[in-house]
Design a protein around this motif. Structure first.
Motif, PDB file in Angstrom:
ATOM      1  N   ALA A 109       0.829  -1.209   0.000  1.00  0.00           N
ATOM      2  CA  ALA A 109       0.000   0.000   0.000  1.00  0.00           C
ATOM      3  C   ALA A 109       0.859   1.253   0.000  1.00  0.00           C
ATOM      4  N   GLN A 110       2.026   1.173   0.657  1.00  0.00           N
ATOM      5  CA  GLN A 110       2.886   2.340   0.765  1.00  0.00           C
ATOM      6  C   GLN A 110       3.862   2.468  -0.401  1.00  0.00           C
ATOM      7  N   GLN A 111       3.894   1.500  -1.303  1.00  0.00           N
ATOM      8  CA  GLN A 111       4.821   1.542  -2.423  1.00  0.00           C
ATOM      9  C   GLN A 111       4.610   2.834  -3.219  1.00  0.00           C
ATOM     10  N   LYS A 112       5.696   3.538  -3.438  1.00  0.00           N
ATOM     11  CA  LYS A 112       5.626   4.885  -3.975  1.00  0.00           C
ATOM     12  C   LYS A 112       6.231   4.941  -5.371  1.00  0.00           C
ATOM     13  N   GLY A 113       5.692   5.823  -6.203  1.00  0.00           N
ATOM     14  CA  GLY A 113       6.245   6.051  -7.534  1.00  0.00           C
ATOM     15  C   GLY A 113       6.341   7.539  -7.805  1.00  0.00           C
ATOM     16  N   ILE A 114       7.121   7.904  -8.818  1.00  0.00           N
ATOM     17  CA  ILE A 114       7.211   9.298  -9.248  1.00  0.00           C
ATOM     18  C   ILE A 114       7.298   9.342 -10.768  1.00  0.00           C
ATOM     19  N   ILE A 115       6.513  10.240 -11.376  1.00  0.00           N
ATOM     20  CA  ILE A 115       6.508  10.393 -12.818  1.00  0.00           C
ATOM     21  C   ILE A 115       6.789  11.848 -13.155  1.00  0.00           C
ATOM     22  N   TYR A 116       7.590  12.062 -14.197  1.00  0.00           N
ATOM     23  CA  TYR A 116       7.955  13.406 -14.636  1.00  0.00           C
ATOM     24  C   TYR A 116       7.272  13.702 -15.967  1.00  0.00           C
ATOM     25  N   TYR A 117       6.636  14.881 -16.035  1.00  0.00           N
ATOM     26  CA  TYR A 117       5.930  15.324 -17.228  1.00  0.00           C
ATOM     27  C   TYR A 117       6.485  16.665 -17.714  1.00  0.00           C
ATOM     28  N   GLY A 118       6.131  17.006 -18.947  1.00  0.00           N
ATOM     29  CA  GLY A 118       6.159  18.381 -19.413  1.00  0.00           C
ATOM     30  C   GLY A 118       4.718  18.822 -19.561  1.00  0.00           C
ATOM     31  N   GLN A 119       4.392  20.045 -19.135  1.00  0.00           N
ATOM     32  CA  GLN A 119       3.038  20.577 -19.280  1.00  0.00           C
ATOM     33  C   GLN A 119       3.101  21.814 -20.165  1.00  0.00           C
ATOM     34  N   ILE A 120       2.367  21.794 -21.273  1.00  0.00           N
ATOM     35  CA  ILE A 120       2.352  22.921 -22.205  1.00  0.00           C
ATOM     36  C   ILE A 120       0.998  23.621 -22.122  1.00  0.00           C
ATOM     37  N   ASN A 121       1.011  24.895 -21.730  1.00  0.00           N
ATOM     38  CA  ASN A 121      -0.200  25.711 -21.679  1.00  0.00           C
ATOM     39  C   ASN A 121      -0.231  26.607 -22.915  1.00  0.00           C
ATOM     40  N   ALA A 122      -1.148  26.330 -23.819  1.00  0.00           N
ATOM     41  CA  ALA A 122      -1.276  27.114 -25.054  1.00  0.00           C
ATOM     42  C   ALA A 122      -2.698  27.647 -25.166  1.00  0.00           C
ATOM     43  N   LEU A 123      -3.205  28.235 -24.088  1.00  0.00           N
ATOM     44  CA  LEU A 123      -4.607  28.637 -24.029  1.00  0.00           C
ATOM     45  C   LEU A 123      -4.945  29.726 -25.025  1.00  0.00           C
ATOM     46  N   ASP A 124      -3.944  30.463 -25.525  1.00  0.00           N
ATOM     47  CA  ASP A 124      -4.258  31.548 -26.449  1.00  0.00           C
ATOM     48  C   ASP A 124      -4.331  31.113 -27.904  1.00  0.00           C
ATOM     49  N   GLY A 168      -3.446  27.441 -29.007  1.00  0.00           N
ATOM     50  CA  GLY A 168      -3.567  26.004 -29.194  1.00  0.00           C
ATOM     51  C   GLY A 168      -2.370  25.390 -29.889  1.00  0.00           C
ATOM     52  N   ASN A 169      -2.556  24.156 -30.367  1.00  0.00           N
ATOM     53  CA  ASN A 169      -1.552  23.403 -31.100  1.00  0.00           C
ATOM     54  C   ASN A 169      -0.252  23.235 -30.315  1.00  0.00           C
ATOM     55  N   ALA A 170      -0.375  23.186 -28.997  1.00  0.00           N
ATOM     56  CA  ALA A 170       0.775  22.991 -28.103  1.00  0.00           C
ATOM     57  C   ALA A 170       1.857  24.053 -28.298  1.00  0.00           C
ATOM     58  N   LYS A 171       1.438  25.283 -28.678  1.00  0.00           N
ATOM     59  CA  LYS A 171       2.383  26.387 -28.854  1.00  0.00           C
ATOM     60  C   LYS A 171       2.229  27.352 -27.684  1.00  0.00           C
ATOM     61  N   GLY A 172       2.985  27.068 -26.635  1.00  0.00           N
ATOM     62  CA  GLY A 172       2.887  27.888 -25.440  1.00  0.00           C
ATOM     63  C   GLY A 172       3.950  27.511 -24.443  1.00  0.00           C
ATOM     64  N   PRO A 173       3.923  28.127 -23.261  1.00  0.00           N
ATOM     65  CA  PRO A 173       4.923  27.847 -22.231  1.00  0.00           C
ATOM     66  C   PRO A 173       4.972  26.365 -21.862  1.00  0.00           C
ATOM     67  N   ASP A 174       6.190  25.832 -21.809  1.00  0.00           N
ATOM     68  CA  ASP A 174       6.428  24.422 -21.509  1.00  0.00           C
ATOM     69  C   ASP A 174       7.044  24.325 -20.113  1.00  0.00           C
ATOM     70  N   SER A 175       6.254  23.868 -19.151  1.00  0.00           N
ATOM     71  CA  SER A 175       6.703  23.799 -17.758  1.00  0.00           C
ATOM     72  C   SER A 175       7.070  22.373 -17.369  1.00  0.00           C
ATOM     73  N   ASN A 176       8.044  22.250 -16.498  1.00  0.00           N
ATOM     74  CA  ASN A 176       8.351  20.953 -15.899  1.00  0.00           C
ATOM     75  C   ASN A 176       7.302  20.616 -14.849  1.00  0.00           C
ATOM     76  N   ALA A 177       7.025  19.337 -14.702  1.00  0.00           N
ATOM     77  CA  ALA A 177       6.026  18.883 -13.732  1.00  0.00           C
ATOM     78  C   ALA A 177       6.397  17.485 -13.250  1.00  0.00           C
ATOM     79  N   TYR A 178       5.908  17.133 -12.076  1.00  0.00           N
ATOM     80  CA  TYR A 178       6.054  15.756 -11.608  1.00  0.00           C
ATOM     81  C   TYR A 178       4.878  15.395 -10.718  1.00  0.00           C
ATOM     82  N   MET A 179       4.685  14.092 -10.546  1.00  0.00           N
ATOM     83  CA  MET A 179       3.635  13.594  -9.654  1.00  0.00           C
ATOM     84  C   MET A 179       4.201  12.438  -8.843  1.00  0.00           C
ATOM     85  N   VAL A 180       4.031  12.527  -7.528  1.00  0.00           N
ATOM     86  CA  VAL A 180       4.387  11.443  -6.619  1.00  0.00           C
ATOM     87  C   VAL A 180       3.094  10.736  -6.242  1.00  0.00           C
ATOM     88  N   PHE A 181       3.128   9.410  -6.155  1.00  0.00           N
ATOM     89  CA  PHE A 181       1.897   8.681  -5.888  1.00  0.00           C
ATOM     90  C   PHE A 181       2.189   7.369  -5.173  1.00  0.00           C
TER      91      PHE A 181
END
Length: 261
Positions: free
Chosen positions: A18-33, A35-48
């Motif tokens: 139950a306590q076994q832990k993982g971590i995943i690293y993503y890139g997140q691109i916000n292109a709200l103005d 679209g087409n993934a043309k926008g700021p590219d931020s580093n991101a991660y999730m621990v779970f």
């Protein structure tokens, strides 16, 4: 005595699992103005682990200084070029999402002129799982689609990592989401790497909310969106009077916030 030892061993193994832990690293691109993934590219991660996930992006410690004022030029469908500011908006704590399965609760925060904190019952996501598959890194992933708070999303999840988590608020699939994007790629997440299990010291944690800060529920957050939209429209009206020959486009929620209704 032997049976007690076997019970103890079983319980201990279940606890470790139950306590076994993982971590995943993503890139997140916000292109709200545009679209087409043309926008700021931020580093991101999730621990779970099996019970909870902690996702963070737009955090100052995750980014290099030179990325904060980056500009790029893109060509649109008409062949015209446009210079886009790709500078990443960051904060000390970043934009965060915490999802706890047992409590059926999701906590999140985002920086929009000020830090906004939200607590809500975990939103339902009605996924349609398809037979389409593709390989992401060394993982075989399966396609799923859903409509969630204003956008149609496609997600690619990995059944061999059987946790129901994903980037941001995306959740509920029978496997970890490695990649996701909406139809026009106004928002997208791409896979970098994953460690499961991991010995990384990062904790599966809750957000640290400053003392005295009010926490909004989701309906209050929607009201906050409307207030920000109205304020910007009022500023546009004042600017229009000062500069009558200029054109000021009124904002829409879809270009201001990741989720909207």
């Amino acid at each position: 005595m032997k049976s007690k030892f076997l019970v103890f061993t079983l319980l201990f193994n279940l606890f470790i699992y139950a306590q076994q832990k993982g971590i995943i690293y993503y890139g997140q691109i916000n292109a709200l103005d545009i679209g087409n993934a043309k926008g700021p590219d931020s580093n991101a991660y999730m621990v779970f682990n099996k019970e909870q996930s902690y996702y963070v992006t737009a955090k100052d410690s995750l980014e290099k200084v030179e990325k904060l004022n980056q500009e790029s030029t893109f060509e649109n469908e008409e062949g015209n070029t446009r210079s886009i500011h790709l500078g990443i908006k960051v904060s000390k704590q970043g934009d965060q999402v915490v999802y706890n399965i047992a409590k059926k609760t999701m906590w999140s925060n985002l920086l929009y002129r000020t830090q906004v904190y939200i607590k809500e019952v975990v939103p339902e996501m009605n996924w349609k799982i398809e037979k389409v598959t593709k390989k992401i890194g060394q993982f075989n992933c399966q396609k799923a689609t859903t409509f969630f708070r204003g956008r149609n999303y496609t997600a690619w999840f990995c059944p061999e990592i059987s946790v129901p988590f994903g980037p941001w608020k995306l959740h509920g699939l029978p496997g970890l989401i490695l990649e996701a994007y909406d139809t026009n790629k106004f928002i997208s997440w791409y896979f970098k790497s994953v460690e499961y299990p991991t010995k990384n010291l990062e904790n599966v944690k809750y957000m640290s909310i400053p003392h005295g800060i009010s926490i909004k529920n989701y309906n209050e957050f929607l009201n906050f969106q409307k207030e920000q939209q109205i304020k910007t429209i009022e500023k546009n009206r004042m600017a229009q009077k000062q500069f009558p020959n200029a054109t000021f486009n009124d904002p829409i929620a879809a270009n201001m916030f990741l989720e909207f209704q």
